[in-house]
Design an enzyme around this catalytic site. Structure first.
Site, PDB file in Angstrom:
ATOM      1  N   TYR A  69      -3.103   8.779   6.762  1.00  0.00           N
ATOM      2  CA  TYR A  69      -3.188   7.391   6.255  1.00  0.00           C
ATOM      3  C   TYR A  69      -3.892   7.413   4.994  1.00  0.00           C
ATOM      4  O   TYR A  69      -4.738   8.381   4.523  1.00  0.00           O
ATOM      5  CB  TYR A  69      -4.036   6.629   7.310  1.00  0.00           C
TER       6      TYR A  69
ATOM      7  N   ASP B 215      -0.604   2.497  -5.351  1.00  0.00           N
ATOM      8  CA  ASP B 215      -0.562   1.061  -5.736  1.00  0.00           C
ATOM      9  C   ASP B 215      -1.917   0.761  -6.383  1.00  0.00           C
ATOM     10  O   ASP B 215      -3.114   1.141  -6.095  1.00  0.00           O
ATOM     11  CB  ASP B 215      -0.491   0.140  -4.440  1.00  0.00           C
TER      12      ASP B 215
ATOM     13  N   HIS C 226       0.737  -1.300  -0.178  1.00  0.00           N
ATOM     14  CA  HIS C 226      -0.041   0.122   0.034  1.00  0.00           C
ATOM     15  C   HIS C 226       0.843   1.294  -0.061  1.00  0.00           C
ATOM     16  O   HIS C 226       0.153   2.407   0.065  1.00  0.00           O
ATOM     17  CB  HIS C 226      -0.925  -0.121   1.400  1.00  0.00           C
TER      18      HIS C 226
ATOM     19  N   ASN D 237      -6.809   6.108   3.486  1.00  0.00           N
ATOM     20  CA  ASN D 237      -7.972   6.355   3.717  1.00  0.00           C
ATOM     21  C   ASN D 237      -8.499   7.986   3.496  1.00  0.00           C
ATOM     22  O   ASN D 237      -9.700   8.119   3.167  1.00  0.00           O
ATOM     23  CB  ASN D 237      -9.083   5.641   4.269  1.00  0.00           C
TER      24      ASN D 237
END
Length: 220
Positions: A73, A100, A27, A75
């Site tokens: 992060y 990614d 990620h 999200n």
């Protein structure tokens, strides 16, 4: 002229998760590209302030370019991109997002001028924050045939031959960003959308080279 047309990208955002526990995971491909750009051009980019992000700025390709790693992060990536976009008075088309892609095999790259999120939560956040899908993106393959069956797959690390393919793809991704900044997204797409650093691609290349060598020996 916007980045979606040719050469005016001014903000390069690598998506990933901050913290040592996420370093090297699938990620964090976007973070990896930003780190490699900084390592390749250590005298070009200097740290600068940015809300909820690490950022660096420098002259590249004849203009000011900002590199960014959101610290929100994955999200919530859009929460870091939007303030800098507004502060620098950027259009969405001047922002390149590097991230990614589980739908691409490891070793593959794909550059696009716009598009949806394809289920990537970081891209969903950026699209929602910018209220636009009209920005370019560079996707780095992290997937395999079993990836969709593993909920925690994106937080795993690479090993063995797969890691070698990923490392080579990251180097190619850095080259792609350089070319995009210098000569435009169309040129970068033409050169790097055919990139395949996978083990299978290397095997095919070796087989072709061996066949050519054998043929030359037969004809000599």
């Amino acid at each position: 002229m916007s980045c979606s047309e040719e050469t005016e990208c001014r903000l390069i955002v690598g998506i990933g998760n901050p913290g040592a526990e996420f370093a090297g995971t699938r990620h964090n491909a976007g973070f990896e590209v930003i780190d490699r750009l900084l390592g390749k051009f250590p005298t070009v980019f200097s740290p600068r302030r940015a809300r909820s992000a690490q950022a660096w700025e420098g002259r590249f390709g004849g203009r000011n370019v900002i590199l960014m790693k959101p610290l929100t992060y994955v999200n919530l990536s859009g929460d870091a991109v939007l303030p800098l976009m507004k502060g620098e008075n950027l259009a969405p088309s001047e922002i390149l997002i590097v991230y990614d892609d589980i739908d691409l095999p490891v070793g593959r790259l794909r550059i696009r001028k716009n598009g949806g999120s394809a289920g990537h939560n970081g891209m969903k956040s950026v699209i929602g924050a910018l209220h636009s899908e009209a920005f370019p993106r560079l996707r780095i393959g992290i997937g395999d045939e079993n990836s969709r069956r593993r909920a925690d797959y994106v937080l795993t690390s690479f090993e063995g031959k797969e890691k070698e393919s990923f490392e080579k793809a990251l180097d190619k991704a850095v080259e792609a960003v350089e070319l995009l900044l210098r000569r435009g997204i169309s040129k970068a797409m033409n050169v790097y959308n055919s990139t395949d650093c996978s083990e299978s691609a290397e095997t095919k290349t070796t087989d072709v080279e061996l066949t050519k060598t054998h043929q030359q020996e037969v004809e000599s």
